[in-house]
Scaffold this motif. Structure first.
Motif, short mmCIF file in Angstrom:
data_model
loop_
_atom_site.label_atom_id
_atom_site.label_comp_id
_atom_site.label_asym_id
_atom_site.label_seq_id
_atom_site.Cartn_x
_atom_site.Cartn_y
_atom_site.Cartn_z
N VAL A 117 69.45 46.37 34.89
CA VAL A 117 70.37 46.78 35.94
C VAL A 117 69.62 47.73 36.87
O VAL A 117 69.02 48.70 36.40
N ILE A 118 69.60 47.42 38.15
CA ILE A 118 68.88 48.22 39.13
C ILE A 118 69.89 49.01 39.95
O ILE A 118 70.81 48.45 40.54
N TYR A 119 69.73 50.33 39.96
CA TYR A 119 70.58 51.20 40.77
C TYR A 119 69.81 51.57 42.05
O TYR A 119 68.61 51.88 41.99
N PHE A 120 70.51 51.54 43.18
CA PHE A 120 69.85 51.85 44.44
C PHE A 120 70.89 52.39 45.43
O PHE A 120 72.10 52.18 45.27
N ASP A 121 70.40 53.08 46.45
CA ASP A 121 71.28 53.62 47.48
C ASP A 121 71.41 52.67 48.66
O ASP A 121 72.48 52.49 49.22
N GLU A 122 70.29 52.05 49.04
CA GLU A 122 70.34 51.12 50.16
C GLU A 122 69.25 50.06 50.01
O GLU A 122 68.24 50.26 49.33
N ALA A 123 69.51 48.91 50.63
CA ALA A 123 68.55 47.81 50.61
C ALA A 123 68.28 47.37 52.04
O ALA A 123 69.13 47.51 52.92
N ASP A 124 67.09 46.82 52.26
CA ASP A 124 66.71 46.42 53.63
C ASP A 124 67.03 44.95 53.92
O ASP A 124 66.54 44.39 54.89
N GLY A 125 67.87 44.35 53.07
CA GLY A 125 68.28 42.97 53.30
C GLY A 125 69.51 42.65 52.47
O GLY A 125 69.91 43.42 51.59
N GLU A 126 70.14 41.52 52.76
CA GLU A 126 71.33 41.13 52.01
C GLU A 126 70.92 40.65 50.62
O GLU A 126 69.96 39.90 50.46
N ILE A 127 71.68 41.10 49.62
CA ILE A 127 71.39 40.72 48.24
C ILE A 127 72.45 39.73 47.77
O ILE A 127 73.64 40.02 47.75
N LEU A 128 71.99 38.54 47.41
CA LEU A 128 72.84 37.50 46.87
C LEU A 128 72.22 37.00 45.56
O LEU A 128 71.05 37.30 45.27
#
Length: 452
Positions: A117-128
């Motif tokens: 499980v990866i926790y993150f605040d923001e991503a630079d692309g859409e995650i599907l």
């Protein structure tokens, strides 16, 4: 006495002992169990041979726990507290969490891969589902969480937790056939949001997909307080709803065709909703119940539930720590043990009385063993749970069937979605209204988290 039940009982006991008390199984213990098992078999007394089957289950359980730990956990044991670059493939869409966002993924690090499980605040692309992820994160192992008394990750086969320290890089990936259920689930979520009114969409999403993040907080609290939280977590109950729906649509005459259609669909539903232990248990038991008559054999519920538990523990012996698994199996064990005894009392009575007795006895049977566990884990006993289940479960089954059909129609023809959703939305409002009325009753629940 059923040998598979004895073997599975020993296997499950070994998994629990290994995880919670022994923290490992020394070789001398395995050798001693093997010697005891051989001795009991040699004595050739029926009761001792049954005991030998149970000891053999213990031996196999301890051995598999050691092997599972060596194969899947130890390769990542040195990563606890370390920060490193990683690559991963998303297995589902991100979810909101108390730590920002999280996503389940197949993570690869130094040539080794595992569920994480990866926790993150923001991503630079859409995650599907299928998206390729990369970044730098600090890792926590499932073993470390186990030492802190947190076994949730270990029980569902998640070996690493990654806390991403920077923006998570996401780019489109090629979705494989294994990700088709997750992509289908996303399409169903979109159809639910478009077809159902805002006050019922969260309930439908929780009921059909087990996703409670859109469920109104007051509604969720009311349902939990009156003992209806089982309708919000996808479990064997929902598999039975689905199997009943398929049976109603196909009829009872074409048993082979019904079996050929029902079994793949319930397993597909299990994959779409996350393949939790409770729903996997239901899939296996439904499959065995349908296949046995076609082979000229009687379905034996204790054997079915034992076989289901054994398969789940072979997949992950530490699933024994799963609250979902414990509640599901205890509920079914209660139904197997108590429900036939109660329904026998209505034998020869009027059809309506038999139907009412079946509903009452099934609900009571599901509660007899699971209620003490729920009190222990959640600190609450819903006094009105028997009444709420009798009043609402039949309606929830109708809402499930009509809601699922409405969502499928909405996914195929969006213009018809709202019209099809009108009746199930009305049923949902009735269920929520009953939950609200019961929650308002004095002493509707007993709480164990205070001295009083």
């Amino acid at each position: 006495m059923r040998r598979l039940c004895l073997f599975t009982g020993g296997f499950a006991a070994a998994a629990g002992l290994y995880l919670f008390l022994l923290h490992g199984a020394p070789g001398v213990l395995l050798a001693a169990l093997a010697a005891v098992c051989a001795l009991l078999f040699l004595l050739r007394r029926p009761i001792l041979r049954r005991a030998a089957v149970c000891v053999l289950g213990l031996l196999a359980g301890f051995a598999w726990c050691r092997g599972y730990e060596a194969l899947f956990l130890r390769p990542f044991a040195d990563l606890s507290g370390e920060t490193a670059a990683f690559s991963a493939q998303a297995l589902a869409a991100p979810q909101e969490s108390s730590y920002g966002q999280s996503v389940s993924a197949r993570l690869t690090l130094d040539g080794k891969s595992c569920m994480a499980v990866i926790y993150f605040d923001e991503a630079d692309g859409e995650i599907l589902p299928g998206s390729l992820l990369s970044g730098t994160a600090k890792f926590t192992t499932a073993q470390e969480k186990h030492l802190r008394g947190k076994d949730y990750d270990l029980s569902r086969g998640v070996f690493l937790t990654a806390s991403c320290r920077e923006t998570l890089h996401a780019e489109p990936g090629r979705a494989s056939v294994w990700l088709a259920p997750a992509l289908f689930a996303e399409r169903l979520r979109a159809a639910i949001q478009s077809a159902f009114p805002s006050d019922t969409a969260g309930f439908v999403q929780a009921l059909l997909l087990g996703d409670k993040k859109y469920l109104d907080e007051e509604d969720a609290s009311n349902l939990s307080e009156v003992g209806l939280s089982n309708v919000m977590a996808v479990s064997g109950l929902h598999c039975c709803f689905l199997a009943s729906l398929i049976g109603s649509l196909m009829g009872d005459k074409r048993k082979k065709l019904r079996c050929a259609v029902t079994i793949p669909l319930v397993f597909l539903y299990a994959f779409v909703t996350g393949l939790t232990p409770s729903i996997l248990r239901a899939c296996i038991m439904i499959s065995m119940g349908m296949i046995a008559p076609l082979l000229g054999r009687d379905n034996d519920p204790p054997t079915s539930i034992s076989f289901a538990l054994l398969l789940i523990l072979l997949k992950n012996p530490f699933a024994i720590a799963s609250i979902s698994l414990q509640l599901s199996f205890s509920a079914v064990a209660g139904i197997i043990w108590l429900t036939p005894k109660l329904t026998a009392l209505a034998r020869g009575k009027h059809k309506l009385l038999r139907a009412a007795m079946l509903s009452f006895s099934t609900t009571l049977g599901a509660m007899v063993f699971s209620t003490p566990l729920a009190c222990y884990y959640f600190g609450t006993l819903s006094v009105v749970s028997l009444l709420s289940n009798l009043l609402c479960l039949w309606l929830v089954s109708i809402v499930f069937a009509l809601g699922l059909l409405s969502v499928i129609v909405a996914a195929a023809v969006p213009q018809l979605g709202a019209a099809c959703a009108f009746v199930p939305a009305l049923g949902i409002r009735v269920v929520l209204a009953i939950a609200g009325l019961l929650e308002a009753l004095p002493f509707h629940a007993v709480y164990f988290n205070t001295a009083f």
